[in-house]
Write a protein that holds these residues in place. Structure first.
Motif, PDB file in Angstrom:
ATOM      1  N   ARG A  76       0.982  -1.142  -0.116  1.00  0.00           N
ATOM      2  CA  ARG A  76      -0.159  -0.054   0.079  1.00  0.00           C
ATOM      3  C   ARG A  76       0.880   1.118   0.046  1.00  0.00           C
ATOM      4  N   PRO A  77       0.485   2.498  -0.545  1.00  0.00           N
ATOM      5  CA  PRO A  77       1.137   3.585  -0.381  1.00  0.00           C
ATOM      6  C   PRO A  77       1.309   4.143   1.176  1.00  0.00           C
ATOM      7  N   PRO A  78       2.602   4.911   1.359  1.00  0.00           N
ATOM      8  CA  PRO A  78       2.435   5.384   2.778  1.00  0.00           C
ATOM      9  C   PRO A  78       1.084   6.219   2.932  1.00  0.00           C
ATOM     10  N   PRO A  79       0.562   6.124   4.293  1.00  0.00           N
ATOM     11  CA  PRO A  79      -0.544   6.954   4.803  1.00  0.00           C
ATOM     12  C   PRO A  79      -0.221   8.619   4.426  1.00  0.00           C
ATOM     13  N   PRO A  80      -1.204   9.264   4.123  1.00  0.00           N
ATOM     14  CA  PRO A  80      -0.814  10.744   4.131  1.00  0.00           C
ATOM     15  C   PRO A  80      -0.805  11.395   5.473  1.00  0.00           C
ATOM     16  N   PRO A  81       0.031  12.316   5.613  1.00  0.00           N
ATOM     17  CA  PRO A  81       0.336  12.916   7.125  1.00  0.00           C
ATOM     18  C   PRO A  81      -0.940  13.708   7.408  1.00  0.00           C
ATOM     19  N   PRO A  82      -1.282  13.887   8.573  1.00  0.00           N
ATOM     20  CA  PRO A  82      -2.461  14.700   8.967  1.00  0.00           C
ATOM     21  C   PRO A  82      -2.071  16.182   8.608  1.00  0.00           C
ATOM     22  N   GLU A  83      -3.266  16.949   8.230  1.00  0.00           N
ATOM     23  CA  GLU A  83      -2.872  18.307   7.743  1.00  0.00           C
ATOM     24  C   GLU A  83      -2.470  19.175   8.978  1.00  0.00           C
ATOM     25  N   LYS A  84      -1.699  19.989   8.782  1.00  0.00           N
ATOM     26  CA  LYS A  84      -0.812  20.781   9.696  1.00  0.00           C
ATOM     27  C   LYS A  84      -1.777  21.442  10.674  1.00  0.00           C
ATOM     28  N   LYS A  85      -2.898  22.134  10.016  1.00  0.00           N
ATOM     29  CA  LYS A  85      -4.062  22.888  10.920  1.00  0.00           C
ATOM     30  C   LYS A  85      -4.783  21.871  11.646  1.00  0.00           C
ATOM     31  N   LYS A  86      -4.788  20.549  11.217  1.00  0.00           N
ATOM     32  CA  LYS A  86      -5.620  19.737  11.965  1.00  0.00           C
ATOM     33  C   LYS A  86      -4.590  18.573  12.753  1.00  0.00           C
ATOM     34  N   LYS A  87      -3.962  18.962  13.931  1.00  0.00           N
ATOM     35  CA  LYS A  87      -3.224  18.226  14.697  1.00  0.00           C
ATOM     36  C   LYS A  87      -4.224  17.081  15.249  1.00  0.00           C
ATOM     37  N   VAL A  88      -3.564  15.884  15.410  1.00  0.00           N
ATOM     38  CA  VAL A  88      -4.221  14.739  15.909  1.00  0.00           C
ATOM     39  C   VAL A  88      -4.231  14.625  17.397  1.00  0.00           C
ATOM     40  N   GLN A  89      -5.508  14.596  18.045  1.00  0.00           N
ATOM     41  CA  GLN A  89      -5.518  14.504  19.476  1.00  0.00           C
ATOM     42  C   GLN A  89      -5.750  13.015  19.663  1.00  0.00           C
ATOM     43  N   PHE A  90      -4.861  12.308  20.136  1.00  0.00           N
ATOM     44  CA  PHE A  90      -4.951  10.808  20.617  1.00  0.00           C
ATOM     45  C   PHE A  90      -5.650  10.772  21.731  1.00  0.00           C
ATOM     46  N   LYS A  91      -6.641   9.956  22.013  1.00  0.00           N
ATOM     47  CA  LYS A  91      -6.916   9.592  23.333  1.00  0.00           C
ATOM     48  C   LYS A  91      -7.238   8.001  23.718  1.00  0.00           C
ATOM     49  N   PHE A  92      -7.881   7.880  24.822  1.00  0.00           N
ATOM     50  CA  PHE A  92      -7.960   6.181  24.919  1.00  0.00           C
ATOM     51  C   PHE A  92      -9.003   5.728  24.120  1.00  0.00           C
ATOM     52  N   GLY A  93      -8.611   4.402  23.870  1.00  0.00           N
ATOM     53  CA  GLY A  93      -9.577   3.764  22.805  1.00  0.00           C
ATOM     54  C   GLY A  93      -9.452   3.806  21.483  1.00  0.00           C
ATOM     55  N   ASP A  94      -8.364   4.883  21.121  1.00  0.00           N
ATOM     56  CA  ASP A  94      -7.875   5.039  19.557  1.00  0.00           C
ATOM     57  C   ASP A  94      -7.223   3.691  19.219  1.00  0.00           C
TER      58      ASP A  94
END
Length: 349
Positions: A76-94
């Motif tokens: 598969r191709p590498p997953p695209p990185p998240p948009e700079k303006k949309k920082k990933v907020q990890f949380k329990f259960g992700d």
């Protein structure tokens, strides 16, 4: 191997120089992805590619990068990185992928720590490891040439659910009365990182953690195995007696021997045994994406609610078999993981 490319009507096309990630079905490596570059396409079989890994080498000298010939379905191709303006907020259960031993491994966040660190639980190896935020990414699926969230694929696929009848199915889950064999996996040795060996998932299935729970004679438990066809299932059993170091002879409560004359007995490693989970009453029913255990073929199988039906029925998706089956609510329970002596319930988040 990831099942994200299972469609027979769509085949991924790659060309020399394309960046890819590679999955593997080798024991101890399921659910992992390693970065590489497409070198060429096979002339005799256009659905196979020669790929050179970024960080895996042919031998311990580390002088020549490892190349392998792989089916298109493993790429598969590498997953695209998240948009700079949309920082990933990890949380329990992700559901996430964690960078470990030169690859990305599928797991789930089970705890949030200070300093932007998160504990990730790997169901295959039954281990929890703490990672920094920079070494995590949300897990996504490559489906017919598009990146999508997990299980979105399930909701669009042709409905294949099978109505579960009142009559219990035949004992397909019956196994031969032999001890569970240890899968042979590479050692998880930090000196081998990037040295041409796909390192095993943290404490791979063949290696129990150093500290395991002690069980007593007559104790009611549930046991699991990574044998083909039974991964992700838990079966009720009784502890008969210790049979070795961190190993017990158990007797199943629902599985019988080949002659159906007595309940099956097996020697099981302690890391594949857990107490019976506490009963959890579901008042408002389940919702889409809830992780559940479904009672089927004499055991509890982990799955995800893919669709809510009327009359307290649900379509459950099983990733290991890429299958959907309809269950009554009475045959479902919230999924719980036994981790470090405690029950972890991701669905509570």
């Amino acid at each position: 191997m990831s099942k994200s490319n299972t469609s027979s009507s769509w085949i991924a096309q790659f060309k020399p120089g394309d960046r890819v990630e590679v999955s593997s079905d080798d024991p101890g490596f399921r659910g992992s992805w390693f970065a590489g570059t497409v070198i060429r396409r096979e002339a005799k079989n256009p659905n196979r590619y020669v790929v050179e890994y970024d960080q895996l080498y042919e031998d311990e000298s580390g002088e020549k990068l490892l190349q392998e010939t792989l089916d298109w379905i493993q790429l598969r191709p590498p997953p695209p990185p998240p948009e700079k303006k949309k920082k990933v907020q990890f949380k329990f259960g992700d559901e996430v992928e964690a960078f470990h031993s030169d690859g990305w491994w599928e797991g789930a966040i089970t705890a949030e720590h200070s300093g932007g660190k998160f504990a990730v639980f790997f169901r295959g190896s039954k281990e929890q490891i703490v990672f920094e935020e920079k070494d995590l990414r949300l897990r996504r699926e490559w489906v017919k040439g598009k990146w999508e969230p997990p299980f979105e694929q399930v909701q669009r696929e042709k409905e294949r659910s099978l109505e579960k009848t009142e009559t219990r199915p035949s004992k397909v889950a019956k196994r031969e009365s032999s001890s569970v064999s240890d899968a042979k996996t590479p050692e998880n040795n930090s000196t081998n990182v990037g040295k041409g060996k796909k390192l095993s998932e943290p404490k791979a299935d063949s290696n129990c953690p150093k500290e395991v729970m002690k069980f007593t004679q007559g104790m009611q438990v549930e046991v699991t195995t990574d044998d083909d066809g039974f991964k992700g299932a838990w079966f009720a059993a009784t502890i008969i007696e210790p049979s070795g170091e961190d190993e017990y002879l158990i007797e199943y409560k629902t599985l019988t021997n080949d002659d159906d004359t007595e309940f099956l007995r097996e020697d099981i490693r302690a890391c594949n045994i857990r107490p019976c989970p506490p009963e959890t009453i579901v008042v408002d029913g389940f919702k889409v994406m809830d992780e559940v255990d479904a009672y089927y073929n004499e055991g509890w199988w982990v799955g995800v609610i893919a669709k809510v039906l009327i009359n307290c029925k649900y379509v459950v998706y099983f990733k290991e078999t890429d299958e959907k089956i309809t269950f009554k609510q009475a045959d479902l329970r919230p999924h719980q993981d036994w981790l470090n002596g405690k029950w972890v319930v991701p669905s509570e988040v």
